[in-house]
Scaffold this motif. Structure first.
Motif: not given
Length: 258
Positions: A111, A134, A144
């Motif tokens: 992400i 997330m 991330l």
């Protein structure tokens, strides 16, 4: 009034979206396009970009053969993103969603949130909720990668010049109507007035409450760990492996779901 501002703060209307497209067209990079492309090299699974905007990062990643989808709270931004993807014939898997609530458990290999978009969230509880969402959406071992601007320590509101852009015969102006800095809440807020003019006549006015949170380096690292992330690394000014310094304009955090 405060709740209304919070809900509107990170949405871009038609004029704001058009200005973003004119001012930062596809192909514009601040070093972030190359940085993200490099950090994602070799990722074979799906990549998600919250706050995808006009596709300035999404499209170069798609062009490299990566599988990327994105979401945004702004429908005008999503419309522009779809139009930008259509020009080179790229898939536009983009949709309306919110960082604090969107979940797709275990679906993402990575992400990414470039350009400081994470700071547009309304408060710290929302930031933690977004990070937890997330974390849940990442597959085990997924990463991330998120940009933040370093904290601003000035409490002087200052003034901003009027900016303008031409879109064929349409003149668009941007005026900062009000500006405030709250060092306690670690937030800066500007009231931005976009105006569209044609042949000297005002066609449309759009007001945007543009509010940004600040996070300290240690503070955001702890927030990531609180959300469940491990192996947190921070890079300064898109220099991979180089720790942030006091002169950096951007900190990029990289964290892994264990």
């Amino acid at each position: 009034m405060a709740n209304t501002i919070d809900k509107a703060a990170w949405r871009y209307g038609p004029l704001a979206s058009l200005v973003y497209e004119i001012d930062k067209p596809i192909g514009t990079s601040f070093g972030d396009v190359e940085f993200y492309a490099d950090r994602l090299r070799g990722v074979s699974g799906p990549i998600l970009e919250p706050a995808v905007g006009t596709g300035r990062i999404l499209i170069p990643l798609l062009e490299q053969g990566l599988t990327v989808r994105g979401y945004d709270t702004s429908l005008p931004m999503l419309e522009q993103c779809r139009a930008n993807c259509a020009k080179p014939g790229l898939p536009a898997d983009v949709f309306e969603a919110d960082m604090t609530t969107y979940r797709d458990p275990g679906s993402c290999a990575a992400i990414v949130i470039p350009t400081g978009s994470f700071a547009l969230l309304s408060d710290r509880s929302g930031a933690l909720a977004a990070l937890r969402a997330m974390h849940e959406s990442l597959a085990p071992g997924g990463r991330l990668i998120v940009d933040l601007e370093p904290p601003s320590f000035t409490t002087d509101p200052g003034t901003d010049p009027v900016r303008h852009w031409w879109n064929d015969e349409q003149l668009i102006t941007l005026t900062t109507w009000h500006k405030e800095v709250d060092p306690v809440a670690q937030r800066s807020t500007r009231w931005l007035r976009y105006e569209s003019w044609k042949e000297g006549a005002l066609e449309r006015t759009e007001l945007q409450f543009f509010s940004l949170l600040w996070f300290g380096l240690a503070e955001f690292t702890l927030l990531l760990e609180q959300a469940g992330f491990t192996t947190v690394t921070a890079h300064g000014d898109y220099r991979a492996g180089v720790a942030p310094t006091a002169s950096d304009d951007v900190w990029t955090f990289e964290a892994t779901r264990g």
